[in-house]
Design a protein around this motif. Structure first.
Motif, PDB file in Angstrom:
ATOM      1  N   SER B  56       7.523  17.314 -36.207  1.00  0.00           N
ATOM      2  CA  SER B  56       6.936  18.537 -36.749  1.00  0.00           C
ATOM      3  C   SER B  56       5.607  18.220 -37.401  1.00  0.00           C
ATOM      4  O   SER B  56       5.524  17.426 -38.318  1.00  0.00           O
ATOM      5  N   ARG B  57       4.557  18.847 -36.907  1.00  0.00           N
ATOM      6  CA  ARG B  57       3.234  18.593 -37.464  1.00  0.00           C
ATOM      7  C   ARG B  57       3.134  19.115 -38.896  1.00  0.00           C
ATOM      8  O   ARG B  57       2.455  18.534 -39.735  1.00  0.00           O
ATOM      9  N   THR B  58       3.839  20.214 -39.161  1.00  0.00           N
ATOM     10  CA  THR B  58       3.768  20.798 -40.514  1.00  0.00           C
ATOM     11  C   THR B  58       4.340  19.839 -41.532  1.00  0.00           C
ATOM     12  O   THR B  58       3.783  19.660 -42.605  1.00  0.00           O
ATOM     13  N   ARG B  61       1.997  17.126 -42.293  1.00  0.00           N
ATOM     14  CA  ARG B  61       0.826  17.536 -43.090  1.00  0.00           C
ATOM     15  C   ARG B  61       1.131  17.553 -44.572  1.00  0.00           C
ATOM     16  O   ARG B  61       0.253  17.393 -45.393  1.00  0.00           O
ATOM     17  N   GLN B  62       2.414  17.763 -44.924  1.00  0.00           N
ATOM     18  CA  GLN B  62       2.752  17.787 -46.354  1.00  0.00           C
ATOM     19  C   GLN B  62       2.489  16.434 -46.984  1.00  0.00           C
ATOM     20  O   GLN B  62       2.201  16.334 -48.167  1.00  0.00           O
ATOM     21  N   ASP B 365      -5.261  15.090 -36.682  1.00  0.00           N
ATOM     22  CA  ASP B 365      -4.709  16.229 -35.954  1.00  0.00           C
ATOM     23  C   ASP B 365      -5.744  17.011 -35.176  1.00  0.00           C
ATOM     24  O   ASP B 365      -5.388  17.936 -34.458  1.00  0.00           O
ATOM     25  N   LYS B 499      -4.762  28.914 -31.223  1.00  0.00           N
ATOM     26  CA  LYS B 499      -4.627  28.396 -32.589  1.00  0.00           C
ATOM     27  C   LYS B 499      -5.903  27.642 -32.911  1.00  0.00           C
ATOM     28  O   LYS B 499      -6.275  26.722 -32.177  1.00  0.00           O
ATOM     29  N   ILE B 529      -5.415  27.715 -38.847  1.00  0.00           N
ATOM     30  CA  ILE B 529      -4.552  26.826 -39.625  1.00  0.00           C
ATOM     31  C   ILE B 529      -5.429  25.884 -40.440  1.00  0.00           C
ATOM     32  O   ILE B 529      -6.257  25.161 -39.886  1.00  0.00           O
ATOM     33  N   ASN B 531      -6.455  22.783 -42.871  1.00  0.00           N
ATOM     34  CA  ASN B 531      -6.102  21.406 -43.236  1.00  0.00           C
ATOM     35  C   ASN B 531      -7.125  20.908 -44.237  1.00  0.00           C
ATOM     36  O   ASN B 531      -8.315  21.095 -44.049  1.00  0.00           O
TER      37      ASN B 531
END
Lengths: 186, 535
Positions: B56-58, B61-62, B365, B499, B529, B531
């Protein structure tokens, strides 16, 4: 660590110590601990230290970040002149203030923290630092010239971006008539 | 540990609520001290990031916001420490009270007298009435370690204030190492077993609900209440922190190992904008776009490691970092590389450096998005230098199919000099793109946000020139700040149904406004999105 201004750290440490002394004092008084008189002293001393340390000094090099609302405190602290400007005075003052805090458990922490702040101030004083008030900068800009009173009434004598790009490639097609006649100001 | 049960009944007689008020933050502190070391294990996080990305990319990212997490946990530690200390102030006072009111019809006094003979089964850690809480604090393990770790914590906090951190990094970094004292003290804090409850054996012979009121009869032959016995809990903090401590030690060992690997400076370039470019080579070094490394220069400082974004592309056989000269360390590095000498430095005179990294950030990313918006403010453009170079190499050398189809690049800059080294890169890209008829791939906008009156006159005069007077690029420099609303709207209309990844390296205010724009422009068909780089 050549360019460190120790006073900046001493200031943070002293402000924190003031708050800790104040909190310890409030706990001591509210809980009616034995030796609460020392706690009452700590409340007063804590408030005094916080008021003294709240205004940040102007840095010798670089931009100084003011704490919010510190201007009135700056004025008060500035009025004491050399007493507050000199860091030797502050170092010994804090060393003196912290001593009664050591007699009661609730205020011991504030006492030790203030002692550490006093040591850092001593280091700052030895290195020749001193407290400078941060005062609002007086704007000394040149008065605006007479001709720049009114906003421009006419469009600029420049073609729009598309035409400008065309000019580079094809001089003929980019011919453009100004809507207003272009004259010299004088 | 539940402190409201029978075992603690007599302890609560002495201390009342203050016992629970002290134990609750202690439990929270155990948890928080376990967490605080984890976000600063950079190598571990890189490893995690690499493996989580496939799920999971999300989630990956955290991990970018590890420093924010570290600070939040630190605030919690400070808060819980404060509550813990205040509660213990009351506890000490109550313990002292119990010793001072020497009245045999006063239960707290009776309880305090227990264990005077063998000094093992006592309840009240203050053993006599001729002492004071302050003295007791300095003569118990718990008290001494408590004072030591609180002082360490306070010094760490005051030197971590933003003012000190940004301007006098060395003070922040060295003082932060007091955390070693903090953790050692924390582990030993409970060794004195100062918090005491009734032993299970004693609970059978003296049940508090029946015996508490009949303390006159304790231990007498005809009563069914023996004298209660007390013991302390075994220390439990080590169970919480030993894992993260080991992980952190491993982390530091990895950093030391990496620092001993040989790094050679192959080229040094001094740019006029007070920027030093170092080109280096290291055996086995592999990087991705937009990653950063920590650089150490033993001749400047043996203990300091500073982070710098890599400005080279992975396709090149060397790696570079552009270092802005802003503080003590960078100035010393500049001088060590011969920056202040007029002639070039001999290769063997260049200082030895060590590299830790590379560590990954959000820029990795970039290539996963079809359309990308890159926004860099001032020196924040450095990770994007790496990305642009890499994109270029991918297209021309390997002719790989790159997923990214369009890049919108925004560079906000307050002064003209800072353009210089990056402008060279853009110029060469511009030329090569024109040669291959790929002018559409990259759309870049450079905004000059501040200028002087004299410069403005120069711009006006050279307005019609083919190349921009500042950068020498065909794309003209724009003045002022971009109108983000317009930019987002136009990009949304040009790329429906896709996206769009928005990447920022710049000040937090810009980040907030971009984040808002992303949210407001993300409609049904196009999603923006956001970043953010974490430094």
């Amino acid at each position: 660590m050549g360019k460190i201004e120790w006073a900046m750290w001493a200031n943070e440490q002293a402000l924190a110590s003031g708050l800790i002394l104040l909190t310890g004092g409030i706990v001591g008084v509210a809980g009616q601990f034995r030796g609460w008189e020392f706690a009452a002293y700590a409340v007063a001393a804590g408030v005094f230290v916080c008021l003294l340390e709240y205004p940040r000094s102007k840095r010798a090099k670089g931009t100084s970040m003011e704490r919010s609302g510190q201007y009135c405190f700056t004025v008060c602290v500035k009025s004491f002149g050399p007493l507050t400007r000199n860091y030797y005075v502050r170092a010994f003052l804090h060393a003196g203030i912290c001593v009664p805090g050591g007699f009661m458990l609730a205020t011991v922490l504030g006492c030790v923290c203030l002692a550490i702040a006093s040591l850092i101030y001593l280091a700052a004083a030895i290195r020749g630092e001193h407290w400078e008030p941060i005062l609002p900068r007086k704007d000394s800009r040149k008065p605006v010239a007479e001709s720049i009173k009114n906003p421009p009434q006419n469009p600029p004598p420049r073609p729009p971006p598309e035409t400008r790009r065309k000019q580079a490639k094809d001089v003929e097609a980019a011919a453009y008539d100004n809507p207003m006649t272009v004259t010299d100001d004088e | 540990m539940a402190f409201l049960v029978e075992r603690w009944f007599y302890t609560r007689v002495l201390l009342g609520q203050a016992l629970s008020w002290a134990r609750a933050p202690a439990a929270c502190l155990n948890f928080n001290c376990m967490l605080i070391l984890l976000p600063v294990c950079r190598n571990l996080l890189s490893l995690l990031r690499g493996s989580i990305q496939y799920c999971s990319r999300t989630a990956a990212r955290q991990l970018d916001r590890n420093l924010t997490f570290h600070k939040l946990v630190a605030y919690m530690i400070a808060f819980h420490t404060a509550v813990h200390i205040v509660a213990h102030l009351f506890n000490f006072e109550f313990f002292m009270d119990a010793q001072l009111k020497r009245n045999s019809s006063y239960l707290p006094f009776i309880l305090s007298e227990i264990g005077t003979g063998d000094n093992a089964s006592f309840l009240n850690p203050i053993r006599s009435n001729e002492t004071s809480p302050t003295i007791v604090m300095f003569t118990t393990i718990a008290g001494l370690t408590g004072v030591a770790i609180t002082l360490a914590l306070i010094l760490i906090i005051t030197s971590s204030m933003e003012v000190i951190r940004r301007s006098y990094f060395e003070v922040f970094w060295y003082t932060h190492h007091l955390f070693v004292i903090f953790f050692i003290g924390l582990v030993f804090h409970g060794y004195g077993r100062i918090v005491r409850g009734q032993t299970p054996g004693s609970l059978r012979t003296n049940r508090p609900d029946r015996c508490a009121n009949r303390f006159d009869d304790w231990g007498k032959n005809e009563s069914d209440c023996a004298v209660p016995e007390f013991a302390g809990n075994p220390p439990g903090t080590w169970k919480w922190v030993v894992g993260p401590m080991i992980l952190y030690v491993c982390e530091r060992l990895v950093r030391i190992y990496r620092s001993h690997q040989k790094v050679v400076i192959t080229k040094v370039v001094m740019h006029p904008s007070k920027t030093l470019e170092l080109q280096m080579k290291k055996k086995g070094f592999r990087m991705e776009v937009g990653q950063y490394v920590f650089i150490q220069c033993p001749s400047v400082s043996r203990l300091e490691w500073h982070p710098f974004t890599l400005t080279s592309a992975p396709e090149e056989d060397y790696f570079t970092a552009h270092i802005r000269i802003v503080g003590d360390w960078t100035q010393a590095l500049y001088e060590a590389c011969g920056g202040d000498k007029p002639e070039q430095q001999e290769a063997w005179k260049l200082p030895k450096v060590a590299i830790d990294g590379p560590f990954g950030t959000a820029s990795e990313d970039v290539f996963r998005y079809e359309v990308v918006m890159l926004v860099g403010a001032g020196i924040g453009v450095t990770p994007f230098a790496s990305i642009l170079k890499s994109v270029w190499y991918k297209h021309i050398q390997n002719n790989q199919e790159v997923f990214t189809k369009k890049i919108y690049f925004y560079w906000l800059c307050p002064e003209t000099q800072a353009f210089e080294w990056f402008a060279d890169l853009l110029q060469s890209l511009e030329r090569q793109m024109a040669d291959r008829d790929m002018a559409d791939f990259l759309s870049y906008n450079i905004y000059l946000t501040r200028w002087k009156e004299t410069e403005a006159a120069h711009f006006r005069v050279h307005h019609e020139a083919e190349n921009d007077p500042i950068t020498g690029l065909k794309q003209k420099t724009l003045y002022g700040k971009p109108n983000w609303d317009n930019e987002f709207t136009s990009i949304a209309s040009k790329h429906p149904g896709s996206k769009v990844g928005v990447f920022l390296c710049g000040p937090p205010q810009l980040g907030k406004s971009l984040e808002k724009q992303c949210l407001s422009h993300s409609e049904a068909d196009v999603k923006f999105i956001f970043n953010k780089e974490n430094f």
